[in-house]
Design a protein around this motif. Structure first.
Motif, short mmCIF file in Angstrom:
data_model
loop_
_atom_site.label_atom_id
_atom_site.label_comp_id
_atom_site.label_asym_id
_atom_site.label_seq_id
_atom_site.Cartn_x
_atom_site.Cartn_y
_atom_site.Cartn_z
N ARG A 78 0.84 -1.21 0.00
CA ARG A 78 0.00 0.00 0.00
C ARG A 78 0.87 1.25 0.00
N THR A 83 -2.21 -1.86 -4.91
CA THR A 83 -3.34 -2.43 -4.19
C THR A 83 -3.54 -3.89 -4.59
N SER A 217 -2.46 1.74 -7.50
CA SER A 217 -3.58 2.34 -6.78
C SER A 217 -4.19 3.52 -7.53
#
Length: 271
Positions: A78, A83, A217
């Motif tokens: 993260r 992700t 992400s």
């Protein structure tokens, strides 16, 4: 390698269903995949939890619990802008997640050992019948933390002899009756196509190798519908489903045909 390509092509089809244009890129190995997604050369990759634990985290103790391994990886990535789409967690080879870890395969019905379900069942059978052999690759057979440790964990004599066989030969050894069980990976297409069945590692000796989508992400947040498009795979793909798909490829079907069939099955969901 073939399995990773099959998963990639299946993902492309699921994304196309959602109107998201995607292309599968073939890379050399897991390290190349990790570099490509970290450097932004690709937006999405399929990563195997146990492999990432060993190569990226640099830890030699990937956990046998699929959820535990993925939780650590997801948290660590993260901060790197990645992700993990963590799968659903069920029980057995016909429920998600896929776990391509090591597995002992035995002959299915009408074989005399088709009643075996778990490695504990196998250990009892081995104790009752010391003449039975196991087919395992030479490295695993000789390593102190390999076969000897497995047998010890399941309360079987550590010095039991074995037949040296790579995964393909181990499958053939079971089919020929040379050994009661052969060691391969749980999604081995040849094993599934041949009617063999993997035994449940009920004491969780083997580390989990769960293939899961990893997405940059920013791409995930900027691409509406991406996560929803992948939900059928993340929540529905089981070890048995992928093993049978790999078996179809081993039988001569093209990756594109098998990927299309797999995507269709995932869209339909459990029956």
């Amino acid at each position: 390698e073939g399995e990773a390509q099959l998963l990639a092509r299946t993902i492309v089809l699921l994304l196309e269903d959602a109107g998201i244009v995607a292309e599968a890129v073939v890379l050399a190995d897991g390290r190349s995949v990790r570099q490509a997604i970290e450097f932004g050369d690709v937006e999405l990759a399929v990563a195997y939890s146990g492999e990432e634990w060993l190569t990226w985290l640099g830890r030699a103790d990937p956990p046998a619990d699929p959820a535990a391994g993925l939780e650590v990886l997801a948290e660590a990535d993260r901060a790197r802008g990645l992700t993990w789409l963590v799968p659903a967690f069920g029980a057995g080879v016909e429920e998600p997640p896929v776990n391509a870890t090591f597995a002992f395969f035995v002959a299915g019905p009408p074989g005399i050992d088709a009643d075996l379900r778990t490695l504990s069942d196998l250990s009892l059978r081995l104790s009752e019948r010391p003449e039975l052999s196991l087919c395992v690759d030479t490295e695993f057979g000789r390593r102190p933390d390999g076969l000897a440790a497995l047998l010890s964990a399941y309360s079987v004599r550590r010095d039991r002899p074995f037949l040296a066989a790579d995964p393909a030969d181990a499958v053939l050894g079971v089919l020929a009756g040379d050994c009661i069980a052969g060691l391969s990976h749980a999604t081995d297409g040849l094993a599934w196509r041949s009617g063999l069945k993997p035994l449940v590692d009920d004491l969780r000796f083997f580390p989990a190798f769960v293939p899961a989508p990893v997405v940059r992400s920013t791409v995930l947040s900027e691409t509406p519908g991406l996560e929803a498009a992948l939900r059928p795979l993340v929540e529905g793909l089981s070890t048995g489903m992928l093993g049978r798909a790999n078996g179809a490829v081993r039988g001569g079907a093209s990756l594109d045909v098998v990927a299309a069939d797999l995507a269709a099955r995932l869209r339909t969901g459990p029956r």
